[in-house]
Design a protein around this motif. Structure first.
Motif, PDB file in Angstrom:
ATOM      1  N   PHE A 192      -1.534  23.242  -0.902  1.00 21.95           N
ATOM      2  CA  PHE A 192      -2.045  22.022  -1.523  1.00 21.95           C
ATOM      3  C   PHE A 192      -1.932  22.062  -3.047  1.00 21.95           C
ATOM      4  O   PHE A 192      -1.799  21.014  -3.681  1.00 21.95           O
ATOM      5  N   ILE A 219       3.852   9.726   8.691  1.00 18.17           N
ATOM      6  CA  ILE A 219       3.800   9.262   7.305  1.00 18.17           C
ATOM      7  C   ILE A 219       4.761   8.106   7.060  1.00 18.17           C
ATOM      8  O   ILE A 219       4.405   7.136   6.382  1.00 18.17           O
ATOM      9  N   PRO A 231       4.328  15.164  11.757  1.00 16.33           N
ATOM     10  CA  PRO A 231       3.777  14.840  10.434  1.00 16.33           C
ATOM     11  C   PRO A 231       4.629  13.841   9.645  1.00 16.33           C
ATOM     12  O   PRO A 231       4.099  12.868   9.101  1.00 16.33           O
ATOM     13  N   ILE A 273      -1.256  14.867   7.319  1.00 15.81           N
ATOM     14  CA  ILE A 273      -1.781  16.115   6.753  1.00 15.81           C
ATOM     15  C   ILE A 273      -2.494  16.932   7.832  1.00 15.81           C
ATOM     16  O   ILE A 273      -2.318  18.159   7.926  1.00 15.81           O
ATOM     17  N   ILE A 274      -3.285  16.256   8.662  1.00 22.17           N
ATOM     18  CA  ILE A 274      -3.988  16.963   9.747  1.00 22.17           C
ATOM     19  C   ILE A 274      -2.986  17.573  10.714  1.00 22.17           C
ATOM     20  O   ILE A 274      -3.142  18.722  11.170  1.00 22.17           O
ATOM     21  N   VAL A 286      -1.200   8.908   6.214  1.00 21.52           N
ATOM     22  CA  VAL A 286      -1.078  10.120   5.392  1.00 21.52           C
ATOM     23  C   VAL A 286      -2.096  11.172   5.830  1.00 21.52           C
ATOM     24  O   VAL A 286      -1.772  12.361   5.945  1.00 21.52           O
ATOM     25  N   LEU A 287      -3.330  10.740   6.090  1.00 20.29           N
ATOM     26  CA  LEU A 287      -4.362  11.685   6.541  1.00 20.29           C
ATOM     27  C   LEU A 287      -3.984  12.307   7.889  1.00 20.29           C
ATOM     28  O   LEU A 287      -4.143  13.524   8.093  1.00 20.29           O
ATOM     29  N   ALA A 288      -3.489  11.469   8.802  1.00 22.27           N
ATOM     30  CA  ALA A 288      -3.078  11.990  10.108  1.00 22.27           C
ATOM     31  C   ALA A 288      -1.903  12.955   9.959  1.00 22.27           C
ATOM     32  O   ALA A 288      -1.833  13.965  10.665  1.00 22.27           O
ATOM     33  N   THR A 322       0.341   4.564   4.792  1.00 21.89           N
ATOM     34  CA  THR A 322      -1.015   4.065   4.668  1.00 21.89           C
ATOM     35  C   THR A 322      -1.951   5.268   4.587  1.00 21.89           C
ATOM     36  O   THR A 322      -1.574   6.394   4.904  1.00 21.89           O
ATOM     37  N   VAL A 323      -3.192   5.020   4.169  1.00 20.58           N
ATOM     38  CA  VAL A 323      -4.153   6.115   4.065  1.00 20.58           C
ATOM     39  C   VAL A 323      -4.375   6.795   5.409  1.00 20.58           C
ATOM     40  O   VAL A 323      -4.334   8.036   5.497  1.00 20.58           O
ATOM     41  N   PRO A 324      -4.593   6.051   6.521  1.00 15.92           N
ATOM     42  CA  PRO A 324      -4.744   6.730   7.823  1.00 15.92           C
ATOM     43  C   PRO A 324      -3.504   7.519   8.215  1.00 15.92           C
ATOM     44  O   PRO A 324      -3.621   8.610   8.783  1.00 15.92           O
TER      45      PRO A 324
END
Length: 435
Positions: free
Chosen positions: A254, A376, A372, A300-301, A296-298, A292-294
Motif C-alpha cells: 500500500f 475495477i 481484482p 482491493i479486498i 475499487v474497494l471490492a 466506482t468506490v464499491p
C-alpha cells in the motif's frame, strides 16, 4: 498467536532491506507517475492538427434545436475556423446522402437528447467517400466534444457565470458512426490493467512466498523448536507467522500504491488534456460499473484475499521442509503453480475466450489474477465478484488449516525430505488415531 504475529511483523519490517526496498520502489513509482502526463496526448485523439473537413451538415433534434454551430469556429483551434456549418431539417440518413454528393470533405453532425433527456449525445457520421486520412472524423469528434458546450450554452442564453455550472452538470458524449468507439486509452485500460495486476501480484508472491516458506522452517533449522513448543502451540505458531509476514507485505504494497497514485495525480495536475481525458474515461467506466468506490474497494479486498491465499500456500510448501536447504525442493512446485494460475487466465483474456474466463473467475487459485482487475474496470458485476471473493475466502481457510495440520505433523521431523504421498499417509494415520 498475537505475540508471534507482532514479533514476525516487527522483525521483518525493521530490517534495512525492507525499508530500503520500500523507499526506492516508492520513489520510482512516484517518478513514473509524474512523468505519465508526457503521454497524455495518447489518451485521446488530438484535434490540434490540420483537418480536411470543409463543411458539416447539422441535424439537431435536441431541446436546443436551431442553435448556431458556427460558434464552434470561434474556439482557439485555428485548424477548424474555416469549417462551414449548415443546419438541416431532415433525417441523418438524408443529410449523409447530401454530404456524399458534396465530395469527400463533408461530415454530418447529429445532436439529440439522451435517453433520460438531461444530457446531450452528439454523433459524427461520415459518408463512405469521406477522406478519413489520419482519423479526421475522430479528430473532429474530439474538437466538437471540447467546444459544443459553448454552442449549447449560448443557445440557452446562459451568462458567463452560468456557463461554469452548465459545464459541471452537463455531460456531452461524442462518437463516430462506423468506427470502433473504444479509444487507445480504452484498450489500454481493458488489457494493461489486468496485466499490471497480474505482474504486481506475481512479484509480491515471488518476494514474499519464499520469505514465508523460510520463516516457517527457520526454527526447525536452528533446532529451537523443542524449546519454542513449550510456550506456544504449533497452530498458533504457523498462524502468527503467516499473518505477520502477510501484514508486512500489505503495508509495503500500500505504500507503493500510494506513491504511484500520488505521482499520477501530480503528473495529471500539470496537464489539462490528461486530466480531462482521464475524467472522461472514469465517467465512461463508472457507467459500466467500473472505477466506482464499491468496485475499487471490492478489487482491493479481492487482491488482499488472493494474496493471503498464496501466502498460506507458501506456508504449506514450507511446512514440508525440515531445514532451509530443503525449501528449494518444494518451492519450485509453488512457483510453477503461481505462473500457471497467472498465465492461463491472461492468455485466455488476450484470445477473447470469455467462456473460459467466466469459469476461471470462480476458481480460487486463478481468481486472484483476474477478478481484482475485472472488478475495477467493470468487466464483471458485483454479485459475480462477491461470489468469487467468498470462494477465495473458503479456499484460503482450507489452505491455512491444511498448512497448520502438516506443520504440526512434521514440526519435529528431522529425517530425509518427505514426499507428498508420505505426508498424505501420515495425515490419514493421524485422523484414524483420533477416531
Amino acid at each position: 498467536m498475537g505475540k508471534i504475529m507482532k514479533f514476525t511483523f516487527l522483525r521483518h519490517t525493521e530490517t534495512a532491506s525492507y525499508r530500503l526496498s520500500t523507499l526506492i520502489v516508492a520513489v520510482i513509482l512516484f517518478a513514473l507517475g509524474v512523468c505519465g502526463f508526457m503521454f497524455a496526448d495518447k489518451l485521446d485523439e488530438s484535434s490540434d492538427m490540420p483537418t480536411t473537413v470543409k463543411k458539416v451538415y447539422v441535424c439537431d433534434s435536441s431541446a436546443l434545436k436551431g442553435a448556431s454551430y458556427d460558434r464552434l469556429c470561434q474556439s482557439d483551434n485555428e485548424f477548424y475556423k474555416d469549417v462551414v456549418f449548415e443546419n438541416l431539417d431532415c433525417t441523418a440518413e438524408e443529410a449523409v446522402e447530401k454530404a456524399a454528393a458534396d465530395g469527400d470533405h463533408t461530415l454530418v453532425l447529429e445532436v439529440k437528447d439522451d435517453e433520460n433527456g438531461e444530457d446531450f449525445r452528439a454523433r459524427i457520421i461520415k459518408p463512405e467517400n469521406f477522406d478519413d486520412s489520419d482519423k479526421q472524423a475522430k479528430r473532429f469528434a474530439t474538437f466538437v466534444d471540447n467546444n459544443i458546450g459553448y454552442v449549447l450554452s449560448n443557445a440557452a442564453g446562459l451568462t458567463e457565470a452560468q456557463n461554469t455550472e452548465y459545464f459541471t452538470d452537463t455531460k456531452i458524449e461524442t462518437s463516430v458512426v462506423g468506427e470502433d468507439e473504444s479509444s487507445f486509452a480504452d484498450h489500454m485500460i481493458k488489457n494493461v490493467i489486468p496485466l499490471l495486476s497480474g505482474i504486481i501480484l506475481y512479484m509480491m508472491l515471488c518476494i514474499y512466498g519464499q520469505g514465508v516458506a523460510r520463516c516457517i522452517v527457520v526454527e526447525k533449522d536452528s533446532k529451537m523448536m523443542e524449546s519454542l513448543l513449550v510456550f506456544t502451540k504449533p497452530y498458533d505458531l504457523i498462524f502468527g507467522k503467516i499473518l505477520g509476514m502477510y501484514f508486512a507485505a500489505i503495508l509495503q504494497f500500500f505504500v507503493w500504491i500510494a506513491a504511484a497514485v500520488a505521482g499520477v495525480a501530480a503528473g495529471v495536475s500539470g496537464s489539462a488534456s490528461a486530466g480531462k481525458a482521464i475524467g472522461k474515461l472514469l465517467d465512461k467506466f463508472s457507467a459500466q460499473g467500473g472505477f466506482t468506490v464499491p468496485a475499487v474497494l471490492a478489487g482491493i479486498i479481492a487482491i488482499a484475499i488472493g494474496f493471503l491465499l498464496y501466502i498460506a500456500l507458501a506456508a504449506f510448501t514450507g511446512s514440508f521442509a525440515s531445514k532451509t536447504e530443503e525449501i528449494s525442493n518444494y518451492f519450485g512446485i509453488y512457483t510453477m503453480a503461481v505462473v500457471a494460475c497467472w498465465m492461463f487466465p491472461y492468455f485466455n483474456q488476450l484470445n477473447g475466450n470469455d467462456h473460459m474466463l467466466k469459469i476461471l473467475r470462480y476458481v480460487p487459485f486463478t481468481a486472484p489474477f483476474t477478478v481484482p482487475a475485472d472488478i475495477i474496470v467493470g468487466n464483471i458485476t458485483m454479485p459475480t465478484a462477491l461470489i468469487s471473493i467468498v470462494l477465495m475466502v473458503i479456499a484460503t481457510a482450507a489452505v491455512v488449516f491444511l498448512a497448520a495440520k502438516v506443520y504440526k505433523l512434521l514440526v519435529l521431523y528431522r529425517g530425509e525430505p518427505v514426499k507428498i504421498k508420505d505426508v498424505i499417509k501420515m495425515l490419514r494415520n493421524a485422523n484414524k488415531s483420533k477416531a
